[in-house]
Design a protein around this motif. Structure first.
Motif, PDB file in Angstrom:
ATOM      1  N   ILE A  12       0.875  -1.172   0.000  1.00 49.61           N
ATOM      2  CA  ILE A  12       0.000   0.000   0.000  1.00 49.61           C
ATOM      3  C   ILE A  12       0.913   1.222   0.000  1.00 49.61           C
ATOM      4  O   ILE A  12       1.771   1.366   0.874  1.00 49.61           O
ATOM      5  CB  ILE A  12      -0.932   0.011   1.230  1.00 49.61           C
ATOM      6  CG1 ILE A  12      -1.847  -1.213   1.218  1.00 49.61           C
ATOM      7  CG2 ILE A  12      -1.740   1.288   1.292  1.00 49.61           C
ATOM      8  CD1 ILE A  12      -2.792  -1.292   0.053  1.00 49.61           C
ATOM      9  N   ARG A  47      -0.195   4.540  -0.137  1.00 51.52           N
ATOM     10  CA  ARG A  47      -0.790   5.660   0.614  1.00 51.52           C
ATOM     11  C   ARG A  47      -2.082   5.217   1.265  1.00 51.52           C
ATOM     12  O   ARG A  47      -2.813   4.408   0.719  1.00 51.52           O
ATOM     13  CB  ARG A  47      -1.192   6.833  -0.274  1.00 51.52           C
ATOM     14  CG  ARG A  47      -0.280   7.285  -1.274  1.00 51.52           C
ATOM     15  CD  ARG A  47      -0.885   8.345  -2.188  1.00 51.52           C
ATOM     16  NE  ARG A  47       0.086   8.572  -3.225  1.00 51.52           N
ATOM     17  CZ  ARG A  47       0.967   9.550  -3.210  1.00 51.52           C
ATOM     18  NH1 ARG A  47       0.935  10.433  -2.255  1.00 51.52           N
ATOM     19  NH2 ARG A  47       1.847   9.679  -4.160  1.00 51.52           N
ATOM     20  N   ASN A  48      -2.367   5.817   2.393  1.00 54.37           N
ATOM     21  CA  ASN A  48      -3.659   5.714   3.076  1.00 54.37           C
ATOM     22  C   ASN A  48      -4.029   7.148   3.417  1.00 54.37           C
ATOM     23  O   ASN A  48      -3.571   7.670   4.413  1.00 54.37           O
ATOM     24  CB  ASN A  48      -3.541   4.919   4.384  1.00 54.37           C
ATOM     25  CG  ASN A  48      -3.293   3.452   4.155  1.00 54.37           C
ATOM     26  OD1 ASN A  48      -3.967   2.835   3.352  1.00 54.37           O
ATOM     27  ND2 ASN A  48      -2.324   2.901   4.854  1.00 54.37           N
ATOM     28  N   LEU A  54      -6.805   4.391  -0.936  1.00 58.09           N
ATOM     29  CA  LEU A  54      -5.673   3.486  -0.746  1.00 58.09           C
ATOM     30  C   LEU A  54      -4.838   3.582  -2.015  1.00 58.09           C
ATOM     31  O   LEU A  54      -5.354   3.340  -3.110  1.00 58.09           O
ATOM     32  CB  LEU A  54      -6.138   2.037  -0.592  1.00 58.09           C
ATOM     33  CG  LEU A  54      -6.873   1.701   0.683  1.00 58.09           C
ATOM     34  CD1 LEU A  54      -7.772   0.503   0.464  1.00 58.09           C
ATOM     35  CD2 LEU A  54      -5.870   1.419   1.768  1.00 58.09           C
ATOM     36  N   HIS A  95      -5.387   5.008  -7.095  1.00 57.96           N
ATOM     37  CA  HIS A  95      -5.945   5.358  -5.788  1.00 57.96           C
ATOM     38  C   HIS A  95      -7.370   4.819  -5.701  1.00 57.96           C
ATOM     39  O   HIS A  95      -8.306   5.397  -6.244  1.00 57.96           O
ATOM     40  CB  HIS A  95      -5.891   6.873  -5.578  1.00 57.96           C
ATOM     41  CG  HIS A  95      -4.502   7.388  -5.654  1.00 57.96           C
ATOM     42  ND1 HIS A  95      -4.092   8.271  -6.621  1.00 57.96           N
ATOM     43  CD2 HIS A  95      -3.407   7.109  -4.911  1.00 57.96           C
ATOM     44  CE1 HIS A  95      -2.797   8.532  -6.445  1.00 57.96           C
ATOM     45  NE2 HIS A  95      -2.373   7.833  -5.420  1.00 57.96           N
ATOM     46  N   ALA A 126     -11.414   3.743  -0.495  1.00 58.62           N
ATOM     47  CA  ALA A 126     -11.421   2.849   0.665  1.00 58.62           C
ATOM     48  C   ALA A 126     -12.817   2.320   0.977  1.00 58.62           C
ATOM     49  O   ALA A 126     -12.959   1.212   1.477  1.00 58.62           O
ATOM     50  CB  ALA A 126     -10.837   3.565   1.880  1.00 58.62           C
ATOM     51  N   TYR A 149     -10.166   0.122   7.252  1.00 60.01           N
ATOM     52  CA  TYR A 149      -9.340   1.198   6.704  1.00 60.01           C
ATOM     53  C   TYR A 149      -8.805   2.083   7.820  1.00 60.01           C
ATOM     54  O   TYR A 149      -9.535   2.462   8.738  1.00 60.01           O
ATOM     55  CB  TYR A 149     -10.161   2.045   5.720  1.00 60.01           C
ATOM     56  CG  TYR A 149      -9.366   3.162   5.111  1.00 60.01           C
ATOM     57  CD1 TYR A 149      -8.316   2.896   4.252  1.00 60.01           C
ATOM     58  CD2 TYR A 149      -9.653   4.487   5.403  1.00 60.01           C
ATOM     59  CE1 TYR A 149      -7.571   3.923   3.695  1.00 60.01           C
ATOM     60  CE2 TYR A 149      -8.928   5.518   4.850  1.00 60.01           C
ATOM     61  CZ  TYR A 149      -7.893   5.228   3.994  1.00 60.01           C
ATOM     62  OH  TYR A 149      -7.152   6.241   3.449  1.00 60.01           O
ATOM     63  N   PRO A 159      -6.602   5.511   7.747  1.00 62.23           N
ATOM     64  CA  PRO A 159      -5.820   6.539   7.060  1.00 62.23           C
ATOM     65  C   PRO A 159      -4.663   7.014   7.931  1.00 62.23           C
ATOM     66  O   PRO A 159      -4.741   6.968   9.157  1.00 62.23           O
ATOM     67  CB  PRO A 159      -6.826   7.658   6.824  1.00 62.23           C
ATOM     68  CG  PRO A 159      -7.854   7.475   7.879  1.00 62.23           C
ATOM     69  CD  PRO A 159      -7.914   5.992   8.151  1.00 62.23           C
TER      70      PRO A 159
END
Length: 139
Positions: free
Chosen positions: A21, A23-24, A44, A90, A93, A102, A104
């Motif tokens: 992953i 990015r969150n 995500l 992207h 989520a 999820y 972030p």
């Protein structure tokens, strides 16, 4: 390595992912607000080569070299893809099989954050829709 699955609202489009992953994040930009009709979007970041889709996906080019994928059956927004980040897709989520998983780790474009979000902790919260007021004239 992370393994995740997800789908659109009607289930016509599904996805599976096994990889890092990247990015969150929660994005507050005006484009995300308009594209999702909500005050922010949770994403995500995923490597496209590790992401598999089934079903028909339609695309809207929201700006040059920027695509937003959605299910043509139910309209669920599925992902955002831009030439600015060619090695990432992207995925929303909220399309995860269990969106409650999820977590972030960043918020971005805070200058566009809806100011009324600050009020949420101070206003009444309900587990369901509020009940209709009692009394009054019958409909």
């Amino acid at each position: 390595m992370t393994s995740l699955t997800g789908r659109c609202m009607c289930g016509a489009v599904t996805w599976t992912y096994a990889g890092e992953i990247t990015r969150n994040l929660v994005c507050h930009c005006a484009d995300c607000q308009r594209a999702t009709s909500s005050p922010f979007t949770a994403f995500l970041g995923m490597r496209p080569e590790h992401l598999t889709w089934t079903g028909d996906i339609r695309h809207y080019e929201s700006s040059p070299d920027t695509l937003r994928g959605f299910c043509p059956s139910c309209g669920s927004r599925l992902y955002f893809r831009s030439g600015k980040w060619p090695a990432e897709i992207h995925v929303h989520a909220a399309t995860m099989t269990d969106p409650a998983d999820y977590r972030p780790d960043a918020q971005v474009v805070m200058r566009s954050r809806a100011k009324w979000l600050d009020r949420l902790p101070s206003i009444p919260a309900h587990d369901g829709f509020q009940q209709k007021p009692s009394g009054g004239a019958p409909a």
